[in-house]
Design an enzyme around this catalytic site. Structure first.
Site, PDB file in Angstrom:
ATOM      1  N   ASP B  93      47.338  46.481  15.763  1.00  6.42           N
ATOM      2  CA  ASP B  93      47.275  47.795  15.345  1.00  6.42           C
ATOM      3  C   ASP B  93      48.539  48.345  14.854  1.00  6.42           C
ATOM      4  O   ASP B  93      49.490  47.582  14.603  1.00  6.42           O
ATOM      5  CB  ASP B  93      47.165  48.261  16.672  1.00  6.42           C
ATOM      6  CG  ASP B  93      46.662  49.894  16.668  1.00  6.42           C
ATOM      7  OD1 ASP B  93      46.607  50.478  15.473  1.00  6.42           O
ATOM      8  OD2 ASP B  93      46.344  50.623  17.738  1.00  6.42           O
ATOM      9  N   ASP B 128      46.389  55.246  10.170  1.00  3.38           N
ATOM     10  CA  ASP B 128      45.533  56.227  10.046  1.00  3.38           C
ATOM     11  C   ASP B 128      45.897  57.416  10.965  1.00  3.38           C
ATOM     12  O   ASP B 128      46.759  57.379  11.746  1.00  3.38           O
ATOM     13  CB  ASP B 128      44.050  55.576  10.388  1.00  3.38           C
ATOM     14  CG  ASP B 128      43.840  55.232  11.832  1.00  3.38           C
ATOM     15  OD1 ASP B 128      44.880  54.594  12.253  1.00  3.38           O
ATOM     16  OD2 ASP B 128      42.931  55.804  12.386  1.00  3.38           O
ATOM     17  N   CYS B 279      31.435  40.642  43.725  1.00  7.84           N
ATOM     18  CA  CYS B 279      31.374  39.912  42.400  1.00  7.84           C
ATOM     19  C   CYS B 279      31.749  38.518  42.669  1.00  7.84           C
ATOM     20  O   CYS B 279      31.773  37.908  43.810  1.00  7.84           O
ATOM     21  CB  CYS B 279      32.762  40.153  41.759  1.00  7.84           C
ATOM     22  SG  CYS B 279      33.226  39.263  40.120  1.00  7.84           S
ATOM     23  N   CYS B 281      33.111  36.051  40.543  1.00  8.53           N
ATOM     24  CA  CYS B 281      34.151  35.515  39.639  1.00  8.53           C
ATOM     25  C   CYS B 281      35.135  34.689  40.967  1.00  8.53           C
ATOM     26  O   CYS B 281      35.031  34.857  41.854  1.00  8.53           O
ATOM     27  CB  CYS B 281      34.877  36.233  38.881  1.00  8.53           C
ATOM     28  SG  CYS B 281      36.314  37.229  39.786  1.00  8.53           S
ATOM     29  N   CYS B 284      37.045  36.613  43.295  1.00 11.32           N
ATOM     30  CA  CYS B 284      36.530  37.348  44.131  1.00 11.32           C
ATOM     31  C   CYS B 284      36.008  36.304  45.349  1.00 11.32           C
ATOM     32  O   CYS B 284      35.539  36.795  46.471  1.00 11.32           O
ATOM     33  CB  CYS B 284      35.525  38.221  43.619  1.00 11.32           C
ATOM     34  SG  CYS B 284      36.327  39.564  42.683  1.00 11.32           S
TER      35      CYS B 284
END
Lengths: 508, 508
Positions: B93, B128, B279, B281, B284
């Site tokens: 960026d 921008d 969850c 994952c 978790c």
């Protein structure tokens, strides 16, 4: 009544609880999932079910053990816990499933309960008759009589600390299911499997399942735990939990894995159809579908079973968490979009609204209006009931705009609830979050609320200033009230000197 | 046109593609997520983003590097890839965000693009002007002029193999966004970040976001990749992907972790509010919320960031998988039930139906009717358009029941599509799965289909035998056709000798 089962929180008819299993010395957090373990072939070692997946309870089949010469004696000697290497609670089925499949089995309730006790089961099961769906009332009635005799027999058998389940049958006849549940509740037995729903699950007949479970719960009241026997697909756990089911059992994790089927909370996928794994579990983050397809059958099935269990246990945690937070119906609204038949199930669920709201806590997390179905949630019905009990002035404005001093009182007019006295605006569910673009159902529910208020307060003159309600909702308003659209009230004869802003209240 | 971006499959306006980043020698599968990496503080090591989470691309901020004496020279020397230890593609960026936050920055587009090239960025960004939402048209117009000058300047700068992005601004003015997109498409620049949507995301203004993205896509056509700059919450990835967004970037995974916020596809949870992790994952399944709360800040934030990323990357895999299977809108129907504002977003999305269906493949997986919103899906509109082109006989029955020999032809009458010639019954989307209990919207859409057929075939005499349609749907039917309810057609003068079964066709 059943002091081994304690309810810790409610959300609608859904509840979290603790199920103490004395013989195992284990307390199971409900809603809970019981992985089904085949005593011959353990897809995953029970010790891993416990350590990796957090299983606190499993279910295995005592009838298979009873009939298997190779394992019967070892299990009798070591006990189930040592044989399976599992320290959680162990429930045993009785052979009823085999009875349903093969028409005959070789043990009696007395024999199998004694055997279950002998091998160290923590929760035994009598030999009930699993009457299939759609049979005649007479057949269901007759077979239910037999099941009920078996339950009464089971009550008389000394099984020490072992709990004994009271399966509830009755086919697809709700009245029989309610009767069976009332009977089961009045035994001394300890938990309540709802039997013979597997054929309905296999055919995605969720609306029928909802009606049956509701009929059962009607007979059981708050007794429990209630076990939706044979329900192992995570896509329907949330809906079933919202009906007050406490236990599920999954053979699906292993059976589906054998057919290369991959479970998700939105339905089943074929491994062959997957390019990537839509899941965050360990299997799915360390393998690709192509890698699994290239593996030998045993390894592939082991990994698929692990995924299937991971997604199932995560869904149970999610459900318990949602119940505690008072957000279970929000979860259900998400889950039912997995399949059109689940939408049917939810629409049937909402038909039971008065019953569902009986145990609903008065204050929960924010009500989310998420679909046309949200307008039929029990919270809306409850608000309409509350309206009947509120005191009203002689002269009442219900307005989507600002209050007016030309009326004795001005209440808010809020879809889907209808009339809302301003002091209640900060109270659940009236703090609801709504889409800006509401469906007709929201306005129609609000109109029903207005009607309820008007009908229960015949001496109050009610005026409605709405913000451009659809015609269908306006047509539901009672004739004898004054109705005007905001912005057109200046020319309204009943209220000629005021104008009303359409700006929303800041406190909404 | 842009040969580094190739589309591999479509579902509505959603698409999977491959984004080749030449300087990195990397091909990114889209839709893709770019974790945001702070060059000073790496919440998770970029090497792990790649190995553990499968990140193929990340984004970092060249303006921060440019202004930081401690890291500028090391990065200039080693290059970004070595400094960050990341072999995937790196986008940088430019400082526009800082410009928006602080009103001024100290570099020009020329300087920052050269600097980005110098430090080894694979995708650079000009400076921008990120015009915030809700500013006047004049301000947005003026700032867009500046952005467009910068893009034209960027075209002239030699940046070797580095790709350069063309941010699209225009505030909340759709016409400016379309114009900006058309301008960007006509530059030689390589990808299209949609800028300044973060304030809208923070305020859950999904309906506005949908309208802006649609306006941008209108200008871009099939050009891409399209980057929804600053969108990092997995609850909205599916809706944005359905609009044709190809790239998302997540600073949320780290920022939310710092505030003990836990991401889910259904919204954000506070760690303090969780008793269990909903969850599957790794974090978790190996920790409890209480354990995390007891940890030191660094460890806790590390684990929360890992969960946040795991759930985000899983959602991207799920989205790509859904696009390939033609089931993206079914996923969106689920996801929008996470928050009422997402429902608003979806309703705005469906307003763009003609544009959405332009790139929709004709054959997909089964259409699931999942809510009243399903009646407005682009497939329904497309079927209505197709009706206009079909040949009809002089005398046509549209029936929810069996065919009748009293008419030249009998077509099926199927909500939400309307008239369906029998040979099309097996063709997507007419193989749709529907709930048994349909909402009014399904019947009303079917009535619009009938109307479309009747209006485009003035010489055909149309008779409708419906299965008890709701009054709202019947009222939409054109006056000049014959309408009767199945079962009441025996007494219908136009058809006195036949009776019709209400049994569904077996082939449905």
């Amino acid at each position: 009544m059943r002091d081994h089962f304690e309810l810790t929180s409610h959300d609608g008819a859904g509840r979290c609880g603790t199920f103490s299993v004395p013989r195992a010395g284990v307390t199971v957090e409900t809603p809970a999932l019981l992985p089904v373990v085949n005593p011959h072939v353990q897809t995953l070692p029970p010790a891993e079910l416990e350590s990796t997946f957090g299983a606190q309870i499993l279910i295995t089949n005592s009838y298979i053990i009873h009939g298997s010469d190779d394992i019967r004696e070892p299990i009798r000697e070591q006990g189930l816990h040592e044989f399976l290497d599992f320290s959680g609670a162990i429930m045993t089925d009785s052979g009823s499933f085999q009875l349903a499949e093969y028409g005959e089995i070789s043990v009696t309730t007395e024999e199998i309960l004694s055997f279950q006790h002998e091998i160290g089961s923590d929760i035994g099961t009598p030999v009930d008759i699993p009457t299939p769906p759609d049979v005649s009332y007479e057949q269901a009635r007759e077979e239910l009589d037999t099941t009920q005799e078996r339950l009464e027999l089971a009550e008389t058998i000394d099984t020490g600390e072992m709990l004994v389940s009271a399966p509830i049958q009755g086919s697809t006849h709700p009245s029989l299911r309610t009767e069976a549940a009332t009977h089961a509740r009045n035994t001394t037995l300890d938990m309540f499997p709802i039997g013979a729903v597997v054929p309905l699950l296999n055919e995605y007949r969720y609306a029928d399942i909802v009606d049956l479970v509701a009929a059962v719960k009607d007979g059981l009241g708050q007794s429990g735990p209630v076990h939706l026997f044979g329900a192992g697909h995570p896509m329907m756990f949330a809906l079933a939990a919202a009906l007050g089911c406490d236990l599920f059992d999954s053979a699906a994790y292993a059976l589906y894995a054998r057919d290369d089927r991959y479970l998700t909370v939105r339905g089943t996928r074929q491994l062959d159809d997957l390019t990537e794994f839509p899941c965050s579990c360990e299997v799915c983050t360390t393998h690709s579908p192509a890698e699994l397809r290239a593996m030998d059958d045993t390894t592939r099935q082991d990994l698929l079973a692990r995924h299937n269990l991971a997604v199932s246990f995560a869904e149970l945690r999610r459900i318990r968490q949602a119940i505690r937070a008072g957000r279970l119906l929000e979860l259900v609204e998400t889950r039912i979009r997995g399949h059109p038949t689940l939408v049917d199930g939810f629409r049937s669920f909402l038909d039971h609204d008065e019953w569902l709201e009986a145990t609903d806590p008065v204050a929960k997390d924010t009500f989310f209006y998420l679909s046309a179905e949200s307008a039929s949630r029990p919270e809306v019905t409850r608000h309409h009931e509350r309206l009947a009990r509120l005191e009203t002035p002689d002269d009442l404005l219900l307005t989507a705009g600002n209050p007016s001093e030309s009326f004795t009182e001005s209440w808010r007019l809020v879809p889907p609830f209808g009339p809302v006295p301003r002091p209640l605006s900060d109270v659940y569910p009236l703090t609801a979050e709504l889409p800006d673009r509401l469906d007709r159902e929201a306005y129609e529910a609000a109109a029903r609320g207005v009607t309820r208020l008007v009908e229960t307060h015949p001496d109050t003159a009610v005026t409605v200033y709405h913000d451009d309600w659809p015609a269908e909702a306006l047509s539901l308003l009672p004739d004898r009230i004054t109705v005007a659209r905001l912005g057109e009230t200046e020319t309204d004869e009943s209220e000629p000197t005021h104008s009303y802003s359409t700006a929303p209240d800041n406190d909404q």
